[in-house]
Design a protein around this motif. Sequence first.
Motif, PDB file in Angstrom:
ATOM      1  N   ASP A 140      83.893 164.928  70.361  1.00 52.24           N
ATOM      2  CA  ASP A 140      83.296 164.021  71.340  1.00 52.24           C
ATOM      3  C   ASP A 140      81.806 164.290  71.506  1.00 52.24           C
ATOM      4  O   ASP A 140      81.001 163.362  71.610  1.00 52.24           O
ATOM      5  N   VAL A 141      81.426 165.561  71.538  1.00 49.15           N
ATOM      6  CA  VAL A 141      80.019 165.914  71.696  1.00 49.15           C
ATOM      7  C   VAL A 141      79.223 165.475  70.474  1.00 49.15           C
ATOM      8  O   VAL A 141      78.095 164.979  70.589  1.00 49.15           O
ATOM      9  N   ARG A 142      79.809 165.637  69.281  1.00 50.96           N
ATOM     10  CA  ARG A 142      79.121 165.189  68.062  1.00 50.96           C
ATOM     11  C   ARG A 142      78.867 163.683  68.102  1.00 50.96           C
ATOM     12  O   ARG A 142      77.816 163.207  67.666  1.00 50.96           O
ATOM     13  N   ASP A 143      79.830 162.938  68.632  1.00 52.07           N
ATOM     14  CA  ASP A 143      79.642 161.489  68.767  1.00 52.07           C
ATOM     15  C   ASP A 143      78.486 161.177  69.696  1.00 52.07           C
ATOM     16  O   ASP A 143      77.677 160.278  69.434  1.00 52.07           O
ATOM     17  N   LEU A 144      78.401 161.927  70.782  1.00 53.40           N
ATOM     18  CA  LEU A 144      77.318 161.700  71.741  1.00 53.40           C
ATOM     19  C   LEU A 144      75.965 162.045  71.125  1.00 53.40           C
ATOM     20  O   LEU A 144      74.976 161.341  71.336  1.00 53.40           O
ATOM     21  N   VAL A 145      75.922 163.121  70.351  1.00 51.92           N
ATOM     22  CA  VAL A 145      74.674 163.507  69.686  1.00 51.92           C
ATOM     23  C   VAL A 145      74.258 162.436  68.688  1.00 51.92           C
ATOM     24  O   VAL A 145      73.073 162.101  68.562  1.00 51.92           O
ATOM     25  N   ALA A 146      75.239 161.873  67.959  1.00 50.00           N
ATOM     26  CA  ALA A 146      74.936 160.807  67.003  1.00 50.00           C
ATOM     27  C   ALA A 146      74.351 159.594  67.719  1.00 50.00           C
ATOM     28  O   ALA A 146      73.406 158.964  67.219  1.00 50.00           O
ATOM     29  N   LYS A 147      74.904 159.268  68.883  1.00 45.41           N
ATOM     30  CA  LYS A 147      74.378 158.144  69.659  1.00 45.41           C
ATOM     31  C   LYS A 147      72.947 158.416  70.111  1.00 45.41           C
ATOM     32  O   LYS A 147      72.090 157.525  70.098  1.00 45.41           O
ATOM     33  N   ALA A 148      72.687 159.659  70.510  1.00 47.83           N
ATOM     34  CA  ALA A 148      71.329 160.027  70.928  1.00 47.83           C
ATOM     35  C   ALA A 148      70.358 159.912  69.756  1.00 47.83           C
ATOM     36  O   ALA A 148      69.205 159.488  69.927  1.00 47.83           O
ATOM     37  N   SER A 149      70.817 160.268  68.569  1.00 46.12           N
ATOM     38  CA  SER A 149      69.964 160.159  67.379  1.00 46.12           C
ATOM     39  C   SER A 149      69.597 158.705  67.103  1.00 46.12           C
ATOM     40  O   SER A 149      68.470 158.400  66.700  1.00 46.12           O
ATOM     41  N   ILE A 150      70.552 157.802  67.317  1.00 45.62           N
ATOM     42  CA  ILE A 150      70.279 156.376  67.128  1.00 45.62           C
ATOM     43  C   ILE A 150      69.211 155.913  68.104  1.00 45.62           C
ATOM     44  O   ILE A 150      68.290 155.167  67.739  1.00 45.62           O
ATOM     45  N   LEU A 151      69.306 156.357  69.340  1.00 48.21           N
ATOM     46  CA  LEU A 151      68.298 155.981  70.335  1.00 48.21           C
ATOM     47  C   LEU A 151      66.928 156.522  69.949  1.00 48.21           C
ATOM     48  O   LEU A 151      65.905 155.841  70.115  1.00 48.21           O
ATOM     49  N   HIS A 152      66.884 157.735  69.414  1.00 50.45           N
ATOM     50  CA  HIS A 152      65.616 158.320  68.984  1.00 50.45           C
ATOM     51  C   HIS A 152      65.014 157.522  67.833  1.00 50.45           C
ATOM     52  O   HIS A 152      63.790 157.342  67.760  1.00 50.45           O
ATOM     53  N   GLU A 153      65.865 157.060  66.906  1.00 50.42           N
ATOM     54  CA  GLU A 153      65.378 156.248  65.791  1.00 50.42           C
ATOM     55  C   GLU A 153      64.780 154.940  66.302  1.00 50.42           C
ATOM     56  O   GLU A 153      63.783 154.442  65.756  1.00 50.42           O
ATOM     57  N   ALA A 154      65.372 154.395  67.359  1.00 47.94           N
ATOM     58  CA  ALA A 154      64.903 153.110  67.894  1.00 47.94           C
ATOM     59  C   ALA A 154      63.639 153.255  68.738  1.00 47.94           C
ATOM     60  O   ALA A 154      62.895 152.277  68.907  1.00 47.94           O
ATOM     61  N   LEU A 155      63.372 154.449  69.265  1.00 44.61           N
ATOM     62  CA  LEU A 155      62.270 154.631  70.218  1.00 44.61           C
ATOM     63  C   LEU A 155      60.911 154.147  69.711  1.00 44.61           C
ATOM     64  O   LEU A 155      60.208 153.427  70.428  1.00 44.61           O
ATOM     65  N   PRO A 156      60.489 154.496  68.485  1.00 44.51           N
ATOM     66  CA  PRO A 156      59.170 154.008  68.033  1.00 44.51           C
ATOM     67  C   PRO A 156      59.094 152.492  67.970  1.00 44.51           C
ATOM     68  O   PRO A 156      58.032 151.910  68.251  1.00 44.51           O
ATOM     69  N   TYR A 157      60.211 151.860  67.608  1.00 41.67           N
ATOM     70  CA  TYR A 157      60.223 150.396  67.536  1.00 41.67           C
ATOM     71  C   TYR A 157      60.157 149.784  68.935  1.00 41.67           C
ATOM     72  O   TYR A 157      59.471 148.775  69.152  1.00 41.67           O
ATOM     73  N   ILE A 158      60.869 150.387  69.888  1.00 43.89           N
ATOM     74  CA  ILE A 158      60.825 149.901  71.270  1.00 43.89           C
ATOM     75  C   ILE A 158      59.406 149.984  71.809  1.00 43.89           C
ATOM     76  O   ILE A 158      58.893 149.048  72.439  1.00 43.89           O
ATOM     77  N   ARG A 159      58.738 151.102  71.530  1.00 50.77           N
ATOM     78  CA  ARG A 159      57.360 151.275  71.995  1.00 50.77           C
ATOM     79  C   ARG A 159      56.434 150.253  71.335  1.00 50.77           C
ATOM     80  O   ARG A 159      55.597 149.637  71.994  1.00 50.77           O
ATOM     81  N   ARG A 160      56.622 150.034  70.040  1.00 53.02           N
ATOM     82  CA  ARG A 160      55.740 149.144  69.295  1.00 53.02           C
ATOM     83  C   ARG A 160      55.908 147.690  69.730  1.00 53.02           C
ATOM     84  O   ARG A 160      54.933 146.932  69.764  1.00 53.02           O
ATOM     85  N   PHE A 161      57.132 147.304  70.081  1.00 54.10           N
ATOM     86  CA  PHE A 161      57.399 145.894  70.345  1.00 54.10           C
ATOM     87  C   PHE A 161      57.402 145.527  71.825  1.00 54.10           C
ATOM     88  O   PHE A 161      57.606 144.358  72.160  1.00 54.10           O
ATOM     89  N   HIS A 162      57.161 146.482  72.688  1.00 52.63           N
ATOM     90  CA  HIS A 162      57.137 146.189  74.118  1.00 52.63           C
ATOM     91  C   HIS A 162      56.061 145.138  74.415  1.00 52.63           C
ATOM     92  O   HIS A 162      54.911 145.257  73.989  1.00 52.63           O
ATOM     93  N   GLY A 163      56.443 144.087  75.122  1.00 57.71           N
ATOM     94  CA  GLY A 163      55.501 143.033  75.474  1.00 57.71           C
ATOM     95  C   GLY A 163      55.288 141.990  74.396  1.00 57.71           C
ATOM     96  O   GLY A 163      54.538 141.030  74.602  1.00 57.71           O
TER      97      GLY A 163
END
Length: 294
Positions: free
Chosen positions: A4-27
């Motif tokens: 279960d913890v590994r699944d949560l870590v994998a989900k966190a990794s996905i969010l980290h991958e998305a972070l630069p795109y979220i920052r770039r596309f804001h607005g």
Amino acid sequence: MTHDVRDLVAKASILHEALPYIRRFHGKTFVIKYGGHAMIEPALRESFARDVTLMKLIGIHPIVVHGGGPQIDAMLAQMGVVSERIDGLRVTDDRTMDVVEMVLGGRVNSEIVALMCRAGARAVGLTGKADAFLRAEKIARMKTKAGREVDPGRVGRIVEVKTAVLDQLGAGGFVPVIAPVAVDADGRALNVNADTVAGAVAAATNAEKLLLMTDIEGVRGGDGAIASSMSADGVRALIASGVISGGMIPKVQCALDAITAGVRKCHVVDGRVQHAALLEIFTDEGVGTEIVAA
């Protein structure tokens, strides 16, 4: 570490991958052409609505332009009306135009708005008649595959997109949901290809991205393989050689027109994949073909 913890870590990794795109596309503004299976299958409809809602909540300004060809075909069939297409555009007499307005501007548009509102977005439906914001002119003649020239009826090409109503809706926290019905100088309704409308709206709003949701994996190159990225010149060469043909022509042509007008990237995305829009935008690999200026 538990499973279960590994699944949560994998989900966190996905969010980290998305972070630069979220920052770039804001607005930034994204125009999304919504059609095909993504409009029909319940699971895909729900995932699309949630995807657009998420975009809005993280600060992106999505604008949705929808099609509805199968729904129009079904209604015309019930009425015993045969509809012809030329290069992906429907020949539209007055009777067919009434059906197009009823289906696209009425039932389909309201269903999409309701779906997105249930997902948590504040969506507003409109056609080009609203503030006459989509202005078009009638296409006088089109050529069939046999080389015969015909009058396509009330089929139009966009000549102007007045963005005031879209700007006001976006600033107010709403997602505009647009049916591809435009008006001419006399206020008469014209049927316009939804991909073309999406491209024109993207150009007029200085959109960061134009996403074209389709029922194919992407654009195939000369070798028959799906290309993850193509230049505008490469796409033009594929059209000239006949590799891209039929209904794909207006789709990629609107992408080319949008790029010429300043849209940074256009994406042909497989709408049969759940969360296809998010995967294309917020992951390194993506799930479609991006078309860029060079």
